[in-house]
Write an enzyme that holds these catalytic residues in place. Structure first.
Site, PDB file in Angstrom:
ATOM      1  N   ASN A   9       0.768  -1.197   0.002  1.00  0.00           N
ATOM      2  CA  ASN A   9       0.194   0.074  -0.046  1.00  0.00           C
ATOM      3  C   ASN A   9       0.990   1.317  -0.049  1.00  0.00           C
ATOM      4  OD1 ASN A   9      -1.931   2.173   0.570  1.00  0.00           O
ATOM      5  ND2 ASN A   9      -2.635   1.082   2.384  1.00  0.00           N
ATOM      6  N   ARG A  94      -2.663  -2.486  -3.389  1.00  0.00           N
ATOM      7  CA  ARG A  94      -3.833  -1.460  -3.108  1.00  0.00           C
ATOM      8  C   ARG A  94      -3.799  -0.404  -4.321  1.00  0.00           C
ATOM      9  NH1 ARG A  94      -6.071   1.224   1.996  1.00  0.00           N
ATOM     10  NH2 ARG A  94      -8.204   1.682   1.182  1.00  0.00           N
ATOM     11  N   HIS A 182     -12.797   2.868  -0.342  1.00  0.00           N
ATOM     12  CA  HIS A 182     -12.759   2.061   0.592  1.00  0.00           C
ATOM     13  C   HIS A 182     -13.553   0.424   0.629  1.00  0.00           C
ATOM     14  CE1 HIS A 182     -12.620   5.765   3.503  1.00  0.00           C
ATOM     15  NE2 HIS A 182     -11.364   5.273   3.328  1.00  0.00           N
ATOM     16  N   ARG A 242      -9.858  15.945   4.923  1.00  0.00           N
ATOM     17  CA  ARG A 242     -10.467  16.107   3.945  1.00  0.00           C
ATOM     18  C   ARG A 242     -12.063  16.961   4.396  1.00  0.00           C
ATOM     19  NH1 ARG A 242     -10.082  10.321   1.301  1.00  0.00           N
ATOM     20  NH2 ARG A 242      -8.260   9.966   2.910  1.00  0.00           N
ATOM     21  N   GLU A 381      -8.220  -4.624   5.255  1.00  0.00           N
ATOM     22  CA  GLU A 381      -7.989  -4.363   4.051  1.00  0.00           C
ATOM     23  C   GLU A 381      -7.016  -5.546   3.290  1.00  0.00           C
ATOM     24  OE1 GLU A 381      -8.201  -0.576   5.472  1.00  0.00           O
ATOM     25  OE2 GLU A 381      -9.230   0.305   3.569  1.00  0.00           O
TER      26      GLU A 381
END
Ligand code: AMP
Length: 402
Positions: A9, A94, A182, A242, A381
């Protein structure tokens, strides 16, 4: 030899990795996980075993800066030194954006890589960093199978209407639509929910992925039917830094009246907004909770976060036609009991009631009564990337290990 794979990742100045054993016919088993951070500056490497004990650390100071390529080759060398009885068979990555084309993981070749590079304008802050290690591996370890696993793919089950913006048709033709992100986290939750409650896994579930990035996903029978993030990972809930959903008119104001460059406006929305922007203090929920009693801006940031989550859950309940369960996951969702309590409190109208003592110990079931249930489920994940990489490799895995 036990086949192993690396899950990567990659961010702008970091490279997270996990190494999995891939025993035949069994779930991938985590062996090592670690991180290169501060790449391009004062870089550090840490690797831990599956139980979280630190196994090795290194750092690089001034004059010996390392980037993604050097860190990746350092990782490969570290593995060779420690992999006794194991053989690296593939690397799973990822990748934030799979566009409209990829509804699942894909083995990367030059054509795929070019298609993924064409998606950079849709995720300019993430996609280039995700793709860089793929290019490096193709150059430095030619022949190593690489699989791209997408944050968008899980949401390809959304209806056409759920993904449509009310913009002229040519915008849709240019790829301007709601994608959702996600997805690797939601894929994991959808896959594990049957172990918590088999009936719920087939029902109407809202998953709240509340971490530094935050979004909600409405699942029906384990499939995404709607989500709060849209064209980019900016949309929906306020996040650590964000903004979440803002009126598009705000952007014109920033450009025209404030004379911000597109880059400066983008930087404000991605890195200076959200919990950090509203509190003026921190993007970290722990810091905000500690200071909320004495700092009104920290308190407001939390209140806005909870308010937006509760409102968006209401919208997803409407999209689902009801709610059978709510699942909290990711850093805040898994660890901040106060956030869970405040969200559930705002959902009493939907039949959700909190079991306070279960909430204090993260459940896993934290609701009381016979109404809709509420759960805390840790996400994973990287395991999804390992599973997806293996599914793409299929039978070739055994051949590669021999
Ligand atoms: P993630 O992006 O999933 O790693 O989540 C990171 C965020 O989780 C951090 O920015 C923190 O705000 C939050 N977090 C982690 N641990 C806790 C905790 N014990 N209590 C409250 N928030 C936490």
């Amino acid at each position: 030899m036990t086949p192993v794979l690396i899950v990567l990742n990659a961010g702008s100045s970091s490279l997270k990795f996990q190494v999995f054993d891939m025993p035949d016919g069994e779930e991938p088993q985590l062996v090592w996980r670690g991180l290169y951070e501060g790449l391009g500056g004062d870089a550090r490497f840490t690797v831990k075993d599956a139980s979280g004990s630190i196994l090795d650390e290194s750092s690089w100071g001034q004059g010996e800066e390392i980037g993604h390529e050097e860190s990746l080759m350092h990782l490969i060398a570290w593995l060779r030194e420690h992999q006794e009885g194991r053989k690296l068979v593939a690397i799973g990555h990822r990748v934030v954006h799979g566009g409209a084309t990829y509804s699942g993981p894909v083995l990367v070749d030059e054509t795929v890589l070019q298609a993924l590079e064409a998606l950079v304008p849709l995720a300019p802050l993430h996609q280039p960093h995700n793709l860089e290690p793929i290019r490096i591996v193709r150059r430095r370890l030619p022949g190593m199978p690489q699989v791209a696993c997408f944050d968008t793919a899980f949401h390809q089950t959304q209806s056409d209407i759920a993904t449509l913006f009310a913009l002229p048709r040519e915008m849709r033709d240019r790829g301007v639509r709601r994608y959702g992100f996600h997805g690797l986290s939601y894929d994991y939750i959808a896959s594990i929910l049957k172990d918590y409650d088999p009936r719920l896994a087939e029902g109407r579930v809202i998953v709240a992925h509340l971490g530094n990035g935050a979004s909600l996903c409405a699942l029906r029978n384990g499939r995404s039917i709607a989500t709060t993030m849209g064209f980019s990972a900016l949309d929906g809930l306020p996040m650590g830094t964000r903004c979440g959903a803002v009126d598009a008119g705000v952007i014109f104001f920033m450009l025209r009246e404030m004379k911000l460059s597109p880059e400066a406006a983008e930087r404000m929305l991605y890195t200076k907004s959200g919990l950090l922007g509203v509190s003026g203090l921190s993007n970290d929920m722990r810091v905000l909770r500690t200071n909320a009693a004495t700092n009104p801006d920290a308190k407001r940031a939390i209140e806005l976060f909870i308010y937006r989550i509760t409102r968006e859950i209401g919208s997803l309940v409407a999209a689902l036609g009801g709610i059978d369960g709510l699942v909290f996951t990711a850093g805040i969702g898994e660890n901040d009991a106060a956030t869970r309590a405040e969200v559930v409190d705002g959902l009493a109208w939907a039949g959700l009631t909190l079991d306070e003592s279960a909430n204090g110990t993260a459940g896993p079931r934290i609701s009381s009564g016979s109404g809709s249930s509420v759960w805390v489920v840790p996400t994973n994940e990287e395991l999804v990337i390992a599973r997806q990489t293996r599914s793409v490799l299929g039978d070739t895995q055994a051949r590669l290990a021999s």
